[in-house]
Write a protein that holds these residues in place. Structure first.
Motif, PDB file in Angstrom:
ATOM      1  N   PHE A  74       1.021  -0.862  -0.009  1.00 16.16           N
ATOM      2  CA  PHE A  74       0.049  -0.243  -0.104  1.00 16.16           C
ATOM      3  C   PHE A  74       0.539   1.353  -0.426  1.00 16.16           C
ATOM      4  N   PRO A  75       1.072   2.162  -1.678  1.00 12.16           N
ATOM      5  CA  PRO A  75       1.742   3.023  -1.100  1.00 12.16           C
ATOM      6  C   PRO A  75       1.224   4.757  -0.556  1.00 12.16           C
ATOM      7  N   PHE A  76       1.970   5.558   0.675  1.00  8.94           N
ATOM      8  CA  PHE A  76       1.513   6.478   0.697  1.00  8.94           C
ATOM      9  C   PHE A  76       1.863   7.053   0.718  1.00  8.94           C
ATOM     10  N   GLN A  77       1.473   8.612   0.785  1.00  7.24           N
ATOM     11  CA  GLN A  77       2.431  10.194   1.219  1.00  7.24           C
ATOM     12  C   GLN A  77       2.878  10.027   2.839  1.00  7.24           C
ATOM     13  N   LEU A  78       3.656   9.602   3.399  1.00  8.66           N
ATOM     14  CA  LEU A  78       4.545  10.250   4.613  1.00  8.66           C
ATOM     15  C   LEU A  78       3.611  11.661   4.890  1.00  8.66           C
ATOM     16  N   GLN A  79       3.576  12.397   4.600  1.00  9.01           N
ATOM     17  CA  GLN A  79       3.467  13.957   5.493  1.00  9.01           C
ATOM     18  C   GLN A  79       1.620  13.897   5.157  1.00  9.01           C
ATOM     19  N   GLU A  80       1.077  12.961   4.189  1.00 10.88           N
ATOM     20  CA  GLU A  80      -0.407  12.903   4.281  1.00 10.88           C
ATOM     21  C   GLU A  80      -0.759  11.840   5.302  1.00 10.88           C
ATOM     22  N   GLU A  81      -0.058  11.057   5.604  1.00 10.83           N
ATOM     23  CA  GLU A  81      -0.541  10.589   6.796  1.00 10.83           C
ATOM     24  C   GLU A  81      -0.456  10.600   8.282  1.00 10.83           C
ATOM     25  N   ILE A  82       0.881  11.307   8.597  1.00  9.66           N
ATOM     26  CA  ILE A  82       1.247  13.074   9.783  1.00  9.66           C
ATOM     27  C   ILE A  82       0.269  14.136   9.361  1.00  9.66           C
ATOM     28  N   ASP A  83      -0.097  14.445   8.991  1.00 13.02           N
ATOM     29  CA  ASP A  83      -1.111  14.910   8.587  1.00 13.02           C
ATOM     30  C   ASP A  83      -2.586  14.681   9.160  1.00 13.02           C
ATOM     31  N   HIS A  84      -2.508  13.756   8.427  1.00 15.25           N
ATOM     32  CA  HIS A  84      -4.279  12.531   9.092  1.00 15.25           C
ATOM     33  C   HIS A  84      -3.987  12.706  10.516  1.00 15.25           C
ATOM     34  N   LEU A  85      -2.518  12.316  11.378  1.00 14.67           N
ATOM     35  CA  LEU A  85      -2.753  11.614  12.674  1.00 14.67           C
ATOM     36  C   LEU A  85      -2.514  12.947  13.250  1.00 14.67           C
ATOM     37  N   LEU A  86      -2.870  14.097  12.239  1.00 12.21           N
ATOM     38  CA  LEU A  86      -2.153  15.697  13.717  1.00 12.21           C
ATOM     39  C   LEU A  86      -3.800  15.448  13.603  1.00 12.21           C
TER      40      LEU A  86
ATOM     41  N   ILE B  92      -5.994   6.780  10.096  1.00  6.29           N
ATOM     42  CA  ILE B  92      -4.796   6.886   9.159  1.00  6.29           C
ATOM     43  C   ILE B  92      -5.091   5.796   8.404  1.00  6.29           C
ATOM     44  N   PHE B  93      -4.225   6.037   6.644  1.00  7.90           N
ATOM     45  CA  PHE B  93      -4.464   5.296   5.734  1.00  7.90           C
ATOM     46  C   PHE B  93      -6.005   5.224   5.065  1.00  7.90           C
ATOM     47  N   PRO B  94      -6.762   6.576   5.038  1.00 15.09           N
ATOM     48  CA  PRO B  94      -8.401   6.190   4.941  1.00 15.09           C
ATOM     49  C   PRO B  94      -8.301   5.626   3.514  1.00 15.09           C
ATOM     50  N   ASN B  95      -7.550   6.398   2.100  1.00 17.59           N
ATOM     51  CA  ASN B  95      -7.204   5.337   1.187  1.00 17.59           C
ATOM     52  C   ASN B  95      -7.693   3.519   1.150  1.00 17.59           C
ATOM     53  N   LEU B  96      -7.077   2.923   1.728  1.00 15.66           N
ATOM     54  CA  LEU B  96      -6.701   2.089   2.239  1.00 15.66           C
ATOM     55  C   LEU B  96      -8.279   1.254   2.492  1.00 15.66           C
ATOM     56  N   TRP B  97      -8.487   2.090   3.648  1.00 12.85           N
ATOM     57  CA  TRP B  97      -9.999   1.766   4.142  1.00 12.85           C
ATOM     58  C   TRP B  97     -10.605   1.450   2.865  1.00 12.85           C
ATOM     59  N   THR B  98     -11.323   3.235   1.906  1.00 10.76           N
ATOM     60  CA  THR B  98     -12.164   2.745   1.227  1.00 10.76           C
ATOM     61  C   THR B  98     -11.313   1.853  -0.026  1.00 10.76           C
ATOM     62  N   ALA B  99     -10.201   1.502  -0.062  1.00 10.41           N
ATOM     63  CA  ALA B  99     -10.045   0.314  -1.492  1.00 10.41           C
ATOM     64  C   ALA B  99     -10.309  -0.713  -0.446  1.00 10.41           C
ATOM     65  N   GLN B 100      -9.970  -1.207   0.271  1.00 11.20           N
ATOM     66  CA  GLN B 100      -9.271  -3.015   0.383  1.00 11.20           C
ATOM     67  C   GLN B 100      -9.674  -3.095   2.354  1.00 11.20           C
ATOM     68  N   ALA B 101     -11.019  -2.384   2.871  1.00  9.20           N
ATOM     69  CA  ALA B 101     -11.561  -2.498   3.900  1.00  9.20           C
ATOM     70  C   ALA B 101     -11.475  -3.726   4.840  1.00  9.20           C
ATOM     71  N   THR B 102     -11.323  -4.908   4.270  1.00  5.74           N
ATOM     72  CA  THR B 102     -11.076  -5.993   4.737  1.00  5.74           C
ATOM     73  C   THR B 102      -9.582  -6.007   5.297  1.00  5.74           C
ATOM     74  N   ASP B 103      -8.651  -5.377   4.755  1.00  2.00           N
ATOM     75  CA  ASP B 103      -7.513  -5.656   4.786  1.00  2.00           C
ATOM     76  C   ASP B 103      -6.559  -4.444   6.091  1.00  2.00           C
ATOM     77  N   PHE B 104      -7.926  -3.997   5.678  1.00  3.45           N
ATOM     78  CA  PHE B 104      -7.122  -1.984   6.552  1.00  3.45           C
ATOM     79  C   PHE B 104      -6.910  -3.167   8.241  1.00  3.45           C
ATOM     80  N   LYS B 105      -7.458  -3.673   8.574  1.00  4.28           N
ATOM     81  CA  LYS B 105      -7.288  -4.383  10.092  1.00  4.28           C
ATOM     82  C   LYS B 105      -5.568  -4.452  10.085  1.00  4.28           C
ATOM     83  N   ALA B 106      -6.135  -5.177   9.243  1.00  3.45           N
ATOM     84  CA  ALA B 106      -4.890  -6.449   9.390  1.00  3.45           C
ATOM     85  C   ALA B 106      -3.537  -5.737   8.923  1.00  3.45           C
ATOM     86  N   TYR B 107      -3.348  -4.463   8.047  1.00  6.04           N
ATOM     87  CA  TYR B 107      -2.479  -4.086   7.463  1.00  6.04           C
ATOM     88  C   TYR B 107      -1.460  -2.745   8.567  1.00  6.04           C
ATOM     89  N   CYS B 108      -3.285  -2.809   9.078  1.00  5.77           N
ATOM     90  CA  CYS B 108      -2.520  -1.422  10.671  1.00  5.77           C
ATOM     91  C   CYS B 108      -2.258  -2.597  11.999  1.00  5.77           C
TER      92      CYS B 108
END
Length: 313
Positions: free
Chosen positions: A11-23, A280-296
């Protein structure tokens, strides 16, 4: 330690974008900024740290959350210290770390603390119950004998301003939901509470400001839960306004806790659990909700960080 299964997808993601989500979520959960008059203490079981094959960006996301606090107790540090050192490098100065040797499950405990704000003091060690004292670790209705901790709780002492305090970092035995394993866990919980109560009353204690924290594997931190009842039997208690957000990302369990004696509990200003997985990782949740928790749970953790804000005199 047994690793969670590594997700079979990337799951490719933008680090600063995810940090912004956390903040943004940090503001929603009202985690206060660090200041010079109050102390932010955190506990976090970071799943299989040093065993899971996390990427550099994953370590930076974890380090970002750690950087919000003054001292963090970490559980599930693997005997391989690579993951802990990665976090230390990304959280950067002025943070330092101290850790235990391995115990059961090839597991260490650790503290990361802000040296610009708190000073590490001389007392460091593990809670080990003397053979002659094991007979006192007993509870009504439990016939199982206490044989010692699977992982000895790890003690470190610090000073903030003029106040000394001791942290007792625990990861209690879980095993299974079977009766024998639950009894073993209850006895470990009672042993933590008994140790803290006896030391607090001892005239030779290094400091009476004792805080036990970590993963106690408590299903619910309320009276009537056998693990919580055992832990609190000698006077330890949860913060008055302790959040009801679960500390597990997969269940409603309140495994992780910070517990205090009433004299110190009154100094707690605020407390909470940071449910990072809600941001965090909202795009992953949208695309692959069943895999989201396993990834987290593999790349971040299956536990959420819990924190308190304390104002010492």
């Amino acid at each position: 330690m047994v690793s969670f299964e590594k997700p079979k997808f990337t799951f490719p993601f933008q680090l600063q974008e995810e940090i912004d989500h956390l903040l943004q979520h940090k503001a929603t959960r009202k985690i206060p900024p660090k200041n010079n008059t109050q102390l932010l203490i955190c506990t976090w079981n970071i799943a299989n740290l040093g065993l899971h094959k996390r990427g550099e960006d994953h370590y930076q996301l974890i380090a970002e959350m750690l950087s919000w606090f003054d001292v963090i107790a970490i559980q599930e540090v693997h005997d391989n210290l690579e993951g802990l050192y990665k976090l230390e490098s990304y959280i950067g100065t002025p943070y330092a770390l101290v850790f235990s040797d391995k115990g059961g499950n090839d597991e260490r405990s650790a503290y990361i603390y802000d040296t610009s704000k708190i000073e590490k003091l001389e007392l460091t060690g593990e809670v080990a119950i003397a053979v002659a004292d094991k007979r006192w670790i007993r509870l009504p209705g439990i016939t199982t004998k206490f044989e010692g901790f699977d992982r000895n709780p790890f003690i470190a002492s610090f000073q903030f301003g003029n106040t000394k305090f001791m942290l007792l970092n625990a990861h209690l035995y879980f095993g299974s939901d079977g009766k024998k394993d639950k009894e073993r866990r209850s006895l470990e919980a009672y042993a933590v509470g008994r140790y803290a109560a006896l030391r607090k009353k001892d005239k030779h204690v290094f400091t009476k400001n004792i805080i036990a924290l970590g993963d106690f594997n408590i299903p619910m931190a309320v009276k009537g839960d056998p693990i919580y009842d055992a832990l609190s039997r000698r006077g330890l208690c949860v913060p008055k306004h302790s959040t009801q957000i679960a500390s597990s990302i997969s269940t409603d369990a309140q495994y992780d806790q910070l517990v205090f004696f009433p004299s110190l509990k009154r100094k707690i200003v605020d407390s909470g659990v940071f449910d990072y997985d809600q941001a965090i990782f909202p795009n992953l949740w949208t695309a692959q909700a069943t895999d989201f928790k396993a990834y987290c749970r593999y790349y971040i953790s299956d536990h959420r960080p819990m924190w308190v804000q304390v104002k010492f005199d």
